[in-house]
Write an enzyme that holds these catalytic residues in place. Sequence first.
Site, PDB file in Angstrom:
ATOM      1  N   GLU A 135      57.770  57.244  30.004  1.00  0.00           N
ATOM      2  CA  GLU A 135      56.409  57.771  29.853  1.00  0.00           C
ATOM      3  C   GLU A 135      55.460  56.708  30.376  1.00  0.00           C
ATOM      4  OE1 GLU A 135      55.273  59.359  25.974  1.00  0.00           O
ATOM      5  OE2 GLU A 135      53.298  58.393  26.160  1.00  0.00           O
ATOM      6  N   GLU A 140      44.884  55.398  27.036  1.00  0.00           N
ATOM      7  CA  GLU A 140      44.724  55.978  25.708  1.00  0.00           C
ATOM      8  C   GLU A 140      43.565  55.260  25.030  1.00  0.00           C
ATOM      9  OE1 GLU A 140      48.690  57.149  23.572  1.00  0.00           O
ATOM     10  OE2 GLU A 140      48.942  55.170  24.473  1.00  0.00           O
TER      11      GLU A 140
END
Length: 257
Positions: A135, A140
């Site tokens: 990933e 974020e």
Amino acid sequence: MGQEKVDPQAASAGTAMKLVWQDEFDGDSLDYAKWGVEVNAFGGGNSELQIYTDRSENVRVEDGNLVIEARKDNAGISGTEREYSSGRVRTKHRGDWKYGRIDVRAKLPEGAGIWSAIWMLPTDDAYGGWAASGEIDIMEMKGQEPDQVLGTLHYGDVWPRNAYSGDKYKLQNGTFADDFHTFSVVWKPGQIDWLIDGKKYQTQTKWSSTGGEFPAPFDQEFHLLLNVAVGGNFLGSPNDSTPFPAQMLVDYVRVYQ
């Protein structure tokens, strides 16, 4: 796609890349040839609190931006109602890439319990389940810390034997909710760089997968995801000061190879 564009920053570095995929969000609706809207009555894992819907209240295009909006509205789908709703879109089977530069210009929502993300998952789990096939978290942000963002890789073995590594970038002034910023990765064999507004702030060259030899798992096609989650183990729940609705505005997505 319109006129071919060359990435000037890559060109100045002697590694000219050509624009191979883009969405400028100039229309009045989402381009479903490029994006799928995920519908999920049980959030996105991590004990998140939202329901993901395909309603225009949660995902829409307006004023030249993709709008992903988290709401406190007790929305229901599939016979399930949750206190919070939001949106999550992805390019899987519509935009899948192995290596290149991904640029996403966005303005992020702030507030406790608001978790916005620009990230990538493998289109095919060639090396096994998460996170053995990898990933790539381009960005974020925890809404209660709106002046800093995280860039992270997940890899190794399947959960819970997975591993991760990354770094954070903190603005010297203001927050990522004040204005648009461009979040990027430059992904090459054995190396991934993270940039904000064209400035590199971390490079990773070490990772692994139990499913294959380095540079696995980051030697397969990945696709892009954009979403705003609410609550969960990563950042905690909203509180009385959290503003709803909370919007992530995306000005454009551009992919160069």
